[in-house]
Scaffold this motif. Structure first.
Motif, short mmCIF file in Angstrom:
data_model
loop_
_atom_site.label_atom_id
_atom_site.label_comp_id
_atom_site.label_asym_id
_atom_site.label_seq_id
_atom_site.Cartn_x
_atom_site.Cartn_y
_atom_site.Cartn_z
N ALA A 68 -15.49 16.11 5.61
CA ALA A 68 -13.69 15.86 6.06
C ALA A 68 -13.68 15.09 6.88
CB ALA A 68 -13.57 17.56 6.44
N ALA A 69 -14.64 14.90 7.89
CA ALA A 69 -14.50 13.90 9.14
C ALA A 69 -14.27 12.64 8.88
CB ALA A 69 -15.76 14.16 10.08
N LEU A 70 -14.99 11.82 7.78
CA LEU A 70 -14.72 10.66 7.61
C LEU A 70 -14.14 10.32 6.15
CD1 LEU A 70 -14.79 7.96 8.84
CD2 LEU A 70 -17.16 7.48 8.06
N CYS A 71 -14.95 10.88 5.05
CA CYS A 71 -14.24 10.84 3.69
C CYS A 71 -12.89 11.41 3.51
CB CYS A 71 -15.21 11.59 2.61
SG CYS A 71 -16.64 10.74 2.28
N GLY A 72 -12.62 12.38 4.12
CA GLY A 72 -11.28 13.00 4.17
C GLY A 72 -10.39 12.12 5.11
N THR A 73 -10.75 11.72 6.02
CA THR A 73 -9.87 10.83 6.93
C THR A 73 -9.47 9.66 6.14
OG1 THR A 73 -10.75 11.62 9.03
CG2 THR A 73 -9.66 9.58 9.06
N ALA A 74 -10.78 8.88 5.54
CA ALA A 74 -10.39 7.53 4.84
C ALA A 74 -9.47 7.86 3.64
CB ALA A 74 -11.62 7.21 4.25
N LEU A 75 -9.33 9.03 2.99
CA LEU A 75 -8.70 9.19 1.92
C LEU A 75 -7.11 9.54 2.43
CD1 LEU A 75 -10.62 11.74 -0.35
CD2 LEU A 75 -10.03 9.44 -0.84
N GLY A 76 -6.91 10.15 3.67
CA GLY A 76 -5.80 10.66 4.31
C GLY A 76 -5.14 9.17 4.80
N LEU A 77 -5.90 8.43 5.32
CA LEU A 77 -5.36 7.06 5.75
C LEU A 77 -4.93 5.97 4.22
CD1 LEU A 77 -7.96 6.23 8.41
CD2 LEU A 77 -5.41 6.73 8.66
N ALA A 78 -5.69 6.18 3.41
CA ALA A 78 -5.23 5.55 2.17
C ALA A 78 -3.78 6.07 1.76
CB ALA A 78 -6.19 5.48 1.28
N ALA A 79 -3.56 7.35 1.81
CA ALA A 79 -2.63 8.27 1.19
C ALA A 79 -1.30 7.78 2.27
CB ALA A 79 -2.80 9.50 1.34
N ALA A 80 -1.65 7.68 3.41
CA ALA A 80 -0.61 7.46 4.40
C ALA A 80 0.00 5.97 4.27
CB ALA A 80 -0.93 7.71 5.84
N THR A 81 -1.05 4.93 3.76
CA THR A 81 -0.67 3.64 3.49
C THR A 81 0.09 3.53 2.19
OG1 THR A 81 -2.62 2.98 4.83
CG2 THR A 81 -1.77 1.34 3.70
N LEU A 82 -0.16 4.46 1.31
CA LEU A 82 0.39 3.95 0.03
C LEU A 82 1.76 3.97 -0.06
CD1 LEU A 82 -2.16 5.83 -2.28
CD2 LEU A 82 -1.39 3.58 -2.52
N PRO A 83 2.85 4.84 0.64
CA PRO A 83 4.07 4.82 0.41
C PRO A 83 4.60 3.15 1.10
CG PRO A 83 3.46 6.86 1.43
CD PRO A 83 2.08 5.72 1.56
N GLY A 84 3.90 2.60 1.76
CA GLY A 84 4.37 1.36 2.39
C GLY A 84 4.16 0.47 1.40
N THR A 85 3.57 0.64 0.25
CA THR A 85 3.40 -0.45 -1.02
C THR A 85 4.58 -0.56 -1.74
OG1 THR A 85 2.77 1.13 -2.55
CG2 THR A 85 0.92 0.11 -1.29
N GLY A 86 5.68 0.33 -1.49
CA GLY A 86 7.02 0.52 -2.41
C GLY A 86 6.74 0.91 -3.73
N LEU A 87 5.43 1.23 -4.28
CA LEU A 87 5.00 1.65 -5.55
C LEU A 87 5.20 3.24 -5.55
CD1 LEU A 87 2.01 -0.59 -6.24
CD2 LEU A 87 4.32 -1.01 -6.87
N ARG A 88 5.38 3.70 -6.67
CA ARG A 88 5.64 5.22 -6.99
C ARG A 88 4.66 5.82 -7.82
NH1 ARG A 88 10.89 3.54 -10.46
NH2 ARG A 88 9.22 2.28 -11.05
N PRO A 89 4.11 6.61 -6.94
CA PRO A 89 2.98 7.45 -7.70
C PRO A 89 3.45 8.43 -8.91
CG PRO A 89 3.61 8.56 -5.52
CD PRO A 89 4.37 7.37 -5.52
N GLY A 90 2.63 8.17 -9.81
CA GLY A 90 2.81 8.85 -10.94
C GLY A 90 3.61 8.06 -12.13
N ARG A 91 4.62 7.00 -11.48
CA ARG A 91 5.03 5.88 -12.50
C ARG A 91 4.63 4.70 -12.40
NH1 ARG A 91 11.28 6.81 -11.52
NH2 ARG A 91 11.31 5.64 -13.48
#
Length: 247
Positions: A68-91
């Motif tokens: 959780a400490a790094l793998c989870g953090t890295a995934l969390g940061l990627a998830a937090a960054t994705l909305p800034g792409t303007g792209l829609r998950p699942g579409r």
């Protein structure tokens, strides 16, 4: 049950100097994730990568579900960054994660997804966190030129994000820490184009999960520009998740 709670962040250079079996992310020409791998999703249902992508480009990552400490953090940061792409998950794309330990099944995949993506959002609902047997993991790693080093309970592996086309072909590879919304958007747009290639960056960040009891703190040098800030941000993200679960 094995637990891996101590992490080391290190440069690939020193790790590679230790021997030929160092962890590495070096996709070969024409790299593609096999679409027929027999895996399971976080609910325990059989799911191949082809079914997980479901005709969409994907942001794909390997992860240690016990880390959780790094793998989870890295995934969390990627998830937090994705909305800034303007792209829609699942579409416009899917987020797909594959556990590196064949002993980590759907329950741990579900726990990692819930801890770092939350529930009820489009990203959380459309993301696919997968688990599979050693043979399937070996095929996936080999196909993408990704090598994780397993030493007992420890898994040392590169922190990399792969932008995959709907056919599993690699369009771009980016570091899992320090990636910007613009870089993610460019990579996913390249993945949406047939035979489109994005920028492939050398991944030099490694995550090592060790058995609990070896030490009690994150070790190693955060030697790359901006990584220290991201690590602190990730720690804050972890605390926020913990508070949400207590509420």
């Amino acid at each position: 049950m094995r637990r891996r709670g101590v992490l080391t962040l290190a440069a690939l250079g020193p790790a590679a100097a230790a021997g030929a079996e160092a962890p590495v992310a070096e996709p070969p020409p024409g790299a593609a994730l096999p679409l027929d791998l027999r895996l399971r999703d976080a609910a325990g249902h059989g799911l191949t990568p082809g079914e997980a992508l479901d005709g969409l480009p994907a942001l794909f990552a390997f992860a240690d579900y016990d880390c959780a400490a790094l793998c989870g953090t890295a995934l969390g940061l990627a998830a937090a960054t994705l909305p800034g792409t303007g792209l829609r998950p699942g579409r416009d794309y899917r987020l797909v994660v594959l556990g590196l330990d064949p002993d980590d099944g759907p329950a741990k995949a579900a726990a990692m997804r819930r801890a770092w993506l939350g529930e009820g959002t489009a990203l959380a609902e459309t993301a696919r966190f997968l688990a599979g047997p050693a043979t399937a993991l070996a095929r996936a790693e080999a196909a993408l030129g990704y090598r994780a080093l397993r030493q007992g309970d420890a898994i040392l592996h590169p922190l990399a994000l792969f932008a995959l086309r709907a056919d599993g072909g690699l369009a771009a590879m980016l570091p899992e820490l320090g990636t910007t919304p613009a870089a993610l958007r460019s990579a996913l747009q390249a993945a949406a184009r047939p035979n489109g290639m994005g920028v492939i960056e050398r991944v030099e960040l490694l995550c090592q999960g060790l058995a609990a009891g070896h030490a009690g703190a994150v070790q190693g040098a955060l030697a790359f520009g901006g990584v220290s800030t991201l690590a602190l941000l990730g720690g804050g993200l972890l605390l926020l998740r913990r508070r949400e679960r207590r509420a």
